[in-house]
Motif scaffolding. Sequence first.
Motif, PDB file in Angstrom:
ATOM      1  N   GLY A   1       0.772  -1.246   0.000  1.00 18.05           N
ATOM      2  CA  GLY A   1       0.000   0.000   0.000  1.00 18.05           C
ATOM      3  C   GLY A   1       0.792   1.279   0.000  1.00 18.05           C
ATOM      4  N   ASP A   2       2.117   1.214   0.025  1.00 16.23           N
ATOM      5  CA  ASP A   2       2.894   2.451  -0.040  1.00 16.23           C
ATOM      6  C   ASP A   2       2.822   3.026  -1.447  1.00 16.23           C
ATOM      7  N   ARG A   3       2.868   4.363  -1.522  1.00 17.24           N
ATOM      8  CA  ARG A   3       2.629   5.062  -2.785  1.00 17.24           C
ATOM      9  C   ARG A   3       3.725   6.082  -3.072  1.00 17.24           C
ATOM     10  N   VAL A   4       3.814   6.466  -4.343  1.00 14.47           N
ATOM     11  CA  VAL A   4       4.730   7.517  -4.775  1.00 14.47           C
ATOM     12  C   VAL A   4       4.120   8.873  -4.443  1.00 14.47           C
ATOM     13  N   ILE A   5       4.918   9.757  -3.849  1.00 13.91           N
ATOM     14  CA  ILE A   5       4.430  11.108  -3.546  1.00 13.91           C
ATOM     15  C   ILE A   5       5.230  12.187  -4.280  1.00 13.91           C
ATOM     16  N   GLU A   6       6.354  11.814  -4.855  1.00 14.08           N
ATOM     17  CA  GLU A   6       7.153  12.773  -5.617  1.00 14.08           C
ATOM     18  C   GLU A   6       7.957  12.001  -6.653  1.00 14.08           C
ATOM     19  N   VAL A   7       8.042  12.567  -7.837  1.00  7.77           N
ATOM     20  CA  VAL A   7       8.899  11.989  -8.870  1.00  7.77           C
ATOM     21  C   VAL A   7       9.609  13.129  -9.593  1.00  7.77           C
ATOM     22  N   ALA A   8      10.886  12.950  -9.805  1.00  5.59           N
ATOM     23  CA  ALA A   8      11.684  13.948 -10.511  1.00  5.59           C
ATOM     24  C   ALA A   8      12.575  13.237 -11.506  1.00  5.59           C
ATOM     25  N   ALA A   9      12.885  13.921 -12.589  1.00  7.46           N
ATOM     26  CA  ALA A   9      13.732  13.327 -13.628  1.00  7.46           C
ATOM     27  C   ALA A   9      14.526  14.420 -14.328  1.00  7.46           C
ATOM     28  N   ILE A  10      15.692  14.043 -14.815  1.00  5.45           N
ATOM     29  CA  ILE A  10      16.580  14.946 -15.547  1.00  5.45           C
ATOM     30  C   ILE A  10      16.951  14.282 -16.863  1.00  5.45           C
ATOM     31  N   GLU A  11      16.890  15.034 -17.939  1.00  6.61           N
ATOM     32  CA  GLU A  11      17.295  14.524 -19.239  1.00  6.61           C
ATOM     33  C   GLU A  11      18.817  14.544 -19.355  1.00  6.61           C
ATOM     34  N   LEU A  12      19.372  13.444 -19.853  1.00  6.50           N
ATOM     35  CA  LEU A  12      20.806  13.352 -20.116  1.00  6.50           C
ATOM     36  C   LEU A  12      21.048  13.133 -21.602  1.00  6.50           C
ATOM     37  N   HIS A  13      22.096  13.745 -22.114  1.00 17.20           N
ATOM     38  CA  HIS A  13      22.586  13.441 -23.454  1.00 17.20           C
ATOM     39  C   HIS A  13      24.041  13.030 -23.330  1.00 17.20           C
ATOM     40  N   ASN A  14      24.362  11.841 -23.825  1.00 16.31           N
ATOM     41  CA  ASN A  14      25.703  11.270 -23.640  1.00 16.31           C
ATOM     42  C   ASN A  14      26.113  11.304 -22.170  1.00 16.31           C
ATOM     43  N   ASP A  15      25.140  10.965 -21.290  1.00 15.91           N
ATOM     44  CA  ASP A  15      25.332  10.853 -19.845  1.00 15.91           C
ATOM     45  C   ASP A  15      25.538  12.190 -19.150  1.00 15.91           C
ATOM     46  N   LEU A  16      25.346  13.299 -19.843  1.00 15.13           N
ATOM     47  CA  LEU A  16      25.468  14.617 -19.250  1.00 15.13           C
ATOM     48  C   LEU A  16      24.104  15.303 -19.210  1.00 15.13           C
ATOM     49  N   PRO A  17      23.778  16.003 -18.114  1.00 11.00           N
ATOM     50  CA  PRO A  17      22.454  16.618 -17.993  1.00 11.00           C
ATOM     51  C   PRO A  17      22.272  17.818 -18.906  1.00 11.00           C
ATOM     52  N   THR A  18      21.078  17.922 -19.468  1.00 11.48           N
ATOM     53  CA  THR A  18      20.678  19.117 -20.203  1.00 11.48           C
ATOM     54  C   THR A  18      19.860  19.977 -19.242  1.00 11.48           C
ATOM     55  N   ASN A  19      19.218  21.016 -19.757  1.00  9.69           N
ATOM     56  CA  ASN A  19      18.416  21.866 -18.877  1.00  9.69           C
ATOM     57  C   ASN A  19      16.959  21.416 -18.813  1.00  9.69           C
ATOM     58  N   ARG A  20      16.633  20.219 -19.304  1.00  9.57           N
ATOM     59  CA  ARG A  20      15.260  19.724 -19.267  1.00  9.57           C
ATOM     60  C   ARG A  20      15.042  18.840 -18.042  1.00  9.57           C
ATOM     61  N   THR A  21      14.052  19.187 -17.241  1.00  8.33           N
ATOM     62  CA  THR A  21      13.737  18.416 -16.046  1.00  8.33           C
ATOM     63  C   THR A  21      12.231  18.168 -15.965  1.00  8.33           C
ATOM     64  N   PHE A  22      11.874  17.182 -15.141  1.00  3.97           N
ATOM     65  CA  PHE A  22      10.478  16.866 -14.840  1.00  3.97           C
ATOM     66  C   PHE A  22      10.378  16.755 -13.330  1.00  3.97           C
ATOM     67  N   HIS A  23       9.356  17.383 -12.730  1.00  3.77           N
ATOM     68  CA  HIS A  23       9.204  17.310 -11.277  1.00  3.77           C
ATOM     69  C   HIS A  23       7.729  17.484 -10.902  1.00  3.77           C
ATOM     70  N   ARG A  24       7.197  16.525 -10.142  1.00  4.40           N
ATOM     71  CA  ARG A  24       5.811  16.600  -9.683  1.00  4.40           C
ATOM     72  C   ARG A  24       5.696  16.085  -8.252  1.00  4.40           C
ATOM     73  N   LEU A  25       4.928  16.803  -7.431  1.00  2.00           N
ATOM     74  CA  LEU A  25       4.417  16.264  -6.178  1.00  2.00           C
ATOM     75  C   LEU A  25       3.085  15.605  -6.487  1.00  2.00           C
TER      76      LEU A  25
END
Length: 224
Positions: free
Chosen positions: A19-43
């Motif tokens: 019954g445990d649930r997700v309360i936050e998810v965040a993600a970062i886009e990588l190109h060739n293993d390096l982060p770009t400025n694109r992110t995803f974040h939700r509560l």
Amino acid sequence: MTRSILFDTETTGLDPLHGDRVIEVAAIELHNDLPTNRTFHRLIDPERDIPGDASRIHGITNADVAGKPKFAEIAPDLLAFFGDDPLVAHNAAFDFGFLDAEFGRIGRPPLDRGRMIDTLVLAKARFPGMPNSLDALCRRFEIDLSARTTHNALLDCKLLAEVYVELTGGRQRGFDLAADAGLTLVEYQHSGTRTARFMPVSDDDRAAHDAFVATIKDAVWRRE
């Protein structure tokens, strides 16, 4: 150009099957293993109470998620951000398990385990017998942890992105990436020659490593 997504979740507990649930998810886009400025974040409204023990770890309370969208509402945007690319996480089976449980509740298929890249596995291979939590790796790579007073999915993603760069040697590959691809890379744009980093090892870490090495049978370096 290789795209991947580094992500993290925060949850109400440790077991999605109970019954445990997700309360936050965040993600970062990588190109060739390096982060770009694109992110995803939700509560996310977990549709249940957040136990006090969990809140003390990640700092998210029932008040923080009151009125936030339910997982079913954010799932299409999350899947669109993920695309079909590899998915990077630390102790990835935990995060995959929770997202799979959430997707199952809304009739969507689980994530393909073939897409999983686990930075904990990478770290254990590089530093066998040593602590390989995100905090430990940040300290080992001299990454600033001062903002990490609680677990926060987006902050953890940013820290893990720095760790992942160190684990994969991605800084060198990123020198000319932005110019070649027209991308904005964040935090890892450097010029000149990379200076070798001295990696201090504590007595406890050295003892743990020696204990691990002692378990290896017929080690080549012990032969005479």
